[in-house]
Design a protein around this motif. Structure first.
Motif, PDB file in Angstrom:
ATOM      1  N   ALA A   1       0.826  -1.210   0.000  1.00 42.64           N
ATOM      2  CA  ALA A   1       0.000   0.000   0.000  1.00 42.64           C
ATOM      3  C   ALA A   1       0.859   1.259   0.000  1.00 42.64           C
ATOM      4  O   ALA A   1       1.877   1.347   0.689  1.00 42.64           O
ATOM      5  N   MET A   2       0.447   2.226  -0.802  1.00 41.99           N
ATOM      6  CA  MET A   2       1.081   3.532  -0.946  1.00 41.99           C
ATOM      7  C   MET A   2       2.484   3.458  -1.547  1.00 41.99           C
ATOM      8  O   MET A   2       3.265   4.398  -1.450  1.00 41.99           O
ATOM      9  N   GLN A   3       2.784   2.341  -2.217  1.00 43.80           N
ATOM     10  CA  GLN A   3       4.033   2.230  -2.962  1.00 43.80           C
ATOM     11  C   GLN A   3       3.726   2.157  -4.456  1.00 43.80           C
ATOM     12  O   GLN A   3       2.778   1.504  -4.867  1.00 43.80           O
ATOM     13  N   GLU A   4       4.546   2.835  -5.252  1.00 37.44           N
ATOM     14  CA  GLU A   4       4.396   2.746  -6.702  1.00 37.44           C
ATOM     15  C   GLU A   4       4.757   1.339  -7.174  1.00 37.44           C
ATOM     16  O   GLU A   4       5.766   0.777  -6.743  1.00 37.44           O
ATOM     17  N   VAL A   5       3.944   0.791  -8.062  1.00 36.05           N
ATOM     18  CA  VAL A   5       4.230  -0.510  -8.656  1.00 36.05           C
ATOM     19  C   VAL A   5       4.162  -0.329 -10.168  1.00 36.05           C
ATOM     20  O   VAL A   5       3.116  -0.484 -10.789  1.00 36.05           O
ATOM     21  N   TYR A   6       5.296   0.038 -10.755  1.00 36.27           N
ATOM     22  CA  TYR A   6       5.371   0.261 -12.204  1.00 36.27           C
ATOM     23  C   TYR A   6       5.558  -1.033 -12.975  1.00 36.27           C
ATOM     24  O   TYR A   6       5.274  -1.074 -14.181  1.00 36.27           O
ATOM     25  N   ALA A   7       6.073  -2.074 -12.326  1.00 30.82           N
ATOM     26  CA  ALA A   7       6.381  -3.326 -13.020  1.00 30.82           C
ATOM     27  C   ALA A   7       5.858  -4.505 -12.220  1.00 30.82           C
ATOM     28  O   ALA A   7       6.078  -4.592 -11.001  1.00 30.82           O
ATOM     29  N   VAL A   8       5.158  -5.419 -12.889  1.00 34.27           N
ATOM     30  CA  VAL A   8       4.782  -6.703 -12.311  1.00 34.27           C
ATOM     31  C   VAL A   8       5.081  -7.790 -13.333  1.00 34.27           C
ATOM     32  O   VAL A   8       5.072  -7.545 -14.546  1.00 34.27           O
ATOM     33  N   ALA A   9       5.353  -8.990 -12.851  1.00 28.90           N
ATOM     34  CA  ALA A   9       5.639 -10.106 -13.747  1.00 28.90           C
ATOM     35  C   ALA A   9       5.314 -11.408 -13.031  1.00 28.90           C
ATOM     36  O   ALA A   9       5.552 -11.544 -11.820  1.00 28.90           O
ATOM     37  N   PHE A  10       4.772 -12.356 -13.789  1.00 29.39           N
ATOM     38  CA  PHE A  10       4.614 -13.727 -13.316  1.00 29.39           C
ATOM     39  C   PHE A  10       5.720 -14.573 -13.935  1.00 29.39           C
ATOM     40  O   PHE A  10       5.997 -14.472 -15.134  1.00 29.39           O
ATOM     41  N   ASP A  11       6.333 -15.425 -13.118  1.00 27.29           N
ATOM     42  CA  ASP A  11       7.367 -16.345 -13.588  1.00 27.29           C
ATOM     43  C   ASP A  11       6.881 -17.756 -13.308  1.00 27.29           C
ATOM     44  O   ASP A  11       6.867 -18.207 -12.161  1.00 27.29           O
ATOM     45  N   ALA A  12       6.464 -18.464 -14.366  1.00 29.53           N
ATOM     46  CA  ALA A  12       5.907 -19.810 -14.222  1.00 29.53           C
ATOM     47  C   ALA A  12       6.892 -20.889 -14.640  1.00 29.53           C
ATOM     48  O   ALA A  12       6.491 -22.028 -14.887  1.00 29.53           O
ATOM     49  N   ARG A  13       8.180 -20.567 -14.714  1.00 28.91           N
ATOM     50  CA  ARG A  13       9.157 -21.557 -15.166  1.00 28.91           C
ATOM     51  C   ARG A  13       9.394 -22.650 -14.134  1.00 28.91           C
ATOM     52  O   ARG A  13       9.701 -23.786 -14.484  1.00 28.91           O
ATOM     53  N   ALA A  14       9.272 -22.318 -12.847  1.00 36.36           N
ATOM     54  CA  ALA A  14       9.440 -23.293 -11.771  1.00 36.36           C
ATOM     55  C   ALA A  14       8.476 -22.908 -10.664  1.00 36.36           C
ATOM     56  O   ALA A  14       8.761 -22.033  -9.856  1.00 36.36           O
ATOM     57  N   GLY A  15       7.299 -23.548 -10.659  1.00 38.35           N
ATOM     58  CA  GLY A  15       6.257 -23.095  -9.759  1.00 38.35           C
ATOM     59  C   GLY A  15       5.628 -21.843 -10.331  1.00 38.35           C
ATOM     60  O   GLY A  15       5.516 -21.670 -11.542  1.00 38.35           O
ATOM     61  N   LEU A  16       5.217 -20.940  -9.466  1.00 38.66           N
ATOM     62  CA  LEU A  16       4.634 -19.676  -9.909  1.00 38.66           C
ATOM     63  C   LEU A  16       5.092 -18.571  -8.974  1.00 38.66           C
ATOM     64  O   LEU A  16       4.735 -18.558  -7.789  1.00 38.66           O
ATOM     65  N   ARG A  17       5.887 -17.670  -9.505  1.00 42.96           N
ATOM     66  CA  ARG A  17       6.399 -16.543  -8.715  1.00 42.96           C
ATOM     67  C   ARG A  17       5.826 -15.247  -9.261  1.00 42.96           C
ATOM     68  O   ARG A  17       5.769 -15.035 -10.478  1.00 42.96           O
TER      69      ARG A  17
END
Length: 359
Positions: A32-48
């Protein structure tokens, strides 16, 4: 199947879940109240899930979650930091996992324009000195939103080939793992220069590629929509048929390299869709023709969709998603034919990413 959509905003991260891509449950804010300019899902090993966060108190960094936001892991030391005295990290603009053949490798693009590489799934990053030391760097300027590497496209086969784009500066490509870089902007116009066809300095807003056609790229420029069929060596306009050649987003269909999506807006002083009509535009022939997609979208929409706020999932029939600067998020379960609202009244949406979880 269950679809999870990560929605990064200027005041935190929200997560939306759906089993039919029509009805949604939304929770947040995370960070909360932090800028989030980038998000990504990494499904190569599990899901991150990875988020480029920027706190007004603690500064910028990367936070990761291996349980879809139930808990978050943050390093006690900055995972991304400049090893030089003349620069300080302002924010992370892009997080891009490498192809499955490079497990653990994650790329990060930052403001000021720089590139970082992680080999441990995003927990720590190494500075890519080759791009930073490029002789063009002193002449890269800040666009309206800042001076940043906002696009990273790793080659799907060759781990030494990576393409990046920045505002301003344009498109650059490496063939030796980042040791050296060459500008690749031939055919992209920079109307704001005395010479509108410079080697570099273009304000490229987004570049996209389909893994099945690694030599083809699509670009949304500051005035201009382009395609390259030779790995970025040259570019040709595909803007004809669009209501305006200005915008920020460019996305390739996950299964068809000839199908692309963008969200045109007016410019330069009017940053909203023509006539205020919210429309995603789709081409199914590599930019030769365009179709406006608007069933379920509003006609009184005086806001913009940013470069990372349009995406698809990879379902057999892909969903398409976008979020706006006015905090509205929409989803299409049928490749853009019909649309449904996911959320409203969020802070400015800067990044949207979707993942399909089989049930």
């Amino acid at each position: 199947m269950t679809v999870v959509v990560a929605i990064g905003t200027r005041k935190g991260l929200w997560l939306a879940r759906s089993e039919d891509r029509v009805s949604w449950q939304v929770d947040g804010p995370h960070h909360a109240m932090q800028e989030v300019y980038a998000v990504a899902f990494d499904a190569r090993a599990g899901l991150r899930l990875m988020a480029g966060v920027s706190s007004p108190h603690f500064g910028p960094g990367v936070s990761i979650s291996d349980d879809l936001g139930a808990t978050w892991e943050e390093s006690s030391t900055p995972p991304i930091a400049f090893p030089v005295d003349d620069a300080a990290l302002e924010r992370v603009w892009q997080l891009q996992p490498a192809p499955a053949s490079q497990p653990g490798v994650v790329w990060a693009g930052t403001q000021p324009s720089a590139l970082f590489r992680s080999s441990d799934g995003g927990r720590s990053f190494e500075f890519v000195e080759g791009l930073w030391n490029h002789p063009h760097r002193p002449e890269w300027e800040a666009g309206f939103g800042g001076q940043a590497v906002h696009t990273i496209v790793p080659d799907p086969v060759d781990p030494d080939r990576v393409l990046v784009a920045m505002s301003t500066g344009g498109v650059y490509r490496t063939a030796d793992g980042g040791k050296s870089w060459e500008a690749r902007n031939k055919g992209i116009k920079a109307y704001f220069f005395p010479d509108p066809w410079p080697e570099f300095g273009q304000c490229v807003h987004k570049v996209a590629q389909h893994p099945a056609s690694p030599s083809r790229f699509y670009a949304q420029n500051h005035h201009g929509v382009y395609r390259s069929d030779d790995g970025g060596d040259t570019w040709q306009s595909i803007a004809e048929g669009l209501p305006t050649d200005f915008g920020f987003a460019m996305v390739v269909h996950p299964h068809d390299p000839d199908t692309i999506f963008t969200f045109p807006i007016e410019a330069d002083g009017r940053r909203f869709p023509p006539e205020g009509k919210c429309r995603v535009y789709r081409s199914q022939d590599a930019g030769a023709t365009w179709q406006a997609l608007g069933e379920g979208l509003p006609d009184d929409f005086w806001t913009a969709v940013m470069r990372d706020a349009l995406c698809t999932d990879d379902a057999d029939v892909p969903g398409v998603y976008f979020g706006s600067r006015s905090g509205e998020v929409y989803a299409s379960p049928d490749e853009g034919e019909t649309w449904h609202r996911v959320a409203a009244h969020l802070p400015d949406v800067m990044s949207v990413r979707a993942v399909v979880i089989p049930t």
